[in-house]
Design an enzyme around this catalytic site. Structure first.
Site, PDB file in Angstrom:
ATOM      1  N   LYS A  11       0.842  -1.203   0.000  1.00  0.00           N
ATOM      2  CA  LYS A  11       0.000   0.000   0.000  1.00  0.00           C
ATOM      3  C   LYS A  11       0.874   1.248   0.000  1.00  0.00           C
ATOM      4  CE  LYS A  11       0.894   1.625   4.286  1.00  0.00           C
ATOM      5  NZ  LYS A  11       1.425   2.981   4.570  1.00  0.00           N
ATOM      6  N   ASP A 137      -2.258  -1.862  10.497  1.00  0.00           N
ATOM      7  CA  ASP A 137      -2.470  -1.873   9.047  1.00  0.00           C
ATOM      8  C   ASP A 137      -3.034  -3.192   8.531  1.00  0.00           C
ATOM      9  OD1 ASP A 137      -1.611   0.717   8.690  1.00  0.00           O
ATOM     10  OD2 ASP A 137       0.424   0.170   8.065  1.00  0.00           O
TER      11      ASP A 137
END
Length: 295
Positions: A11, A137
């Site tokens: 990401k 995350d």
């Protein structure tokens, strides 16, 4: 199913704001998370022998309890006991300690893969709830795609995928401690915050230029001061045609947004020729789908 093969996708942050430091030491954040087409590959098999057995293609990747894959598998097996154990092979391609959630992505793929391997049909929301104890995350990496992340990262709101573009992602040859960056941010003293809502509006309107114009990462105020290479990379990308360049996460990875592939290729060559980064990628946004890697 004897084996599951998944792509654990990296990401970047299209925007990252830290609202405050909480009394428990965690930080309240507001950020736009975006999956990119860079990934680690995980192959997961069941074994008759109890335990968690990890192999990796890189020698500097731990294969014991220090690895988030191991932590995720151990938590999954504690929550959903199984006969025997699991063998997991990791092909690492996402830069390590780069602000791209590589370890979190691997943990997320472990949760998803074991769910598939064991035919448990656990809902994604339940997996995300379990995964937050491994890392802030990890729930996002299970969901993937484009999302607004709030709280400590566990509150996720799906967003439309941003307008298409090309990305150059460059990881310089330095190490950045996420803990150090957050400890030196002085979050409660920040008065000028990134306009995350403006980024969301631009994404919904599919306006690439406006989206890029509002991209900001408050963690640059620590990392870029400590490591001038970050501003150098941003400057080179913009001079080569990027609409805007930004650091991802706590760094040190920098990415640039390009309207055309030709501009992105030019920036890639500049960074490569000037030896500004150890790892360089030319890629695009993608969904977070962890498609089976078998052909």
């Amino acid at each position: 199913m004897e084996e599951v093969k998944l792509k654990a996708r990296a990401k970047i942050n299209l925007g990252l704001d830290v609202i405050k430091r909480r009394e428990d030491g965690y930080h309240e954040v507001k950020m736009i998370m975006q999956t990119v087409d860079i990934y680690d590959s995980l192959s997961i098999r069941r074994t008759d022998k109890p335990g968690i057995f990890i192999r990796a293609n890189l020698k500097n990747v731990p294969t014991d309890e220090r690895n988030l894959i191991y932590k995720a598998a151990a938590l999954f097996m504690k929550t959903y006991p199984i006969q025997g154990g699991v063998s997991i092979h990791l092909k690492k391609m996402i830069p390590i300690a780069a602000g791209m959630a590589g370890g979190s992505a691997d943990a997320a793929a472990t949760f998803v893969g074991m769910n598939q391997l064991l035919h448990l049909e656990i809902a994604e929301e339940q997996l995300r709830s379990l995964a937050v104890s491994i890392g802030a995350d990890v729930p996002y990496c299970i969901m993937g795609g484009t999302a607004l992340s709030e709280g400590i990262g566990e509150r996720l709101t799906p967003l439309p995928q941003p307008p298409s573009c090309y990305l150059v992602i460059a990881k310089p040859n330095i190490y950045v401690s996420t803990r150090y960056v957050y400890e030196h941010l002085h979050a409660n003293e920040i008065t000028d915050h990134p306009d995350i809502d403006a980024i969301i509006t631009a994404i919904k309107e599919q306006n690439l230029v406006h989206m890029a114009a509002h991209m900001e990462n408050v963690l640059e105020r620590v990392t870029a001061v400590e490591h001038p290479i970050i501003e150098t990379l941003k400057s080179r990308m913009v001079s080569a045609g990027a609409i805007r360049a930004l650091m991802s996460g706590s760094g040190p990875t920098v990415f640039g947004i390009f309207e055309t592939k030709e501009m992105a290729q030019r920036a890639y060559k500049v960074i490569q020729q000037e030896n500004l980064a150890k790892q360089i990628f030319l890629t695009t946004f993608t969904s977070g789908e962890m498609r089976d890697d078998r052909r």
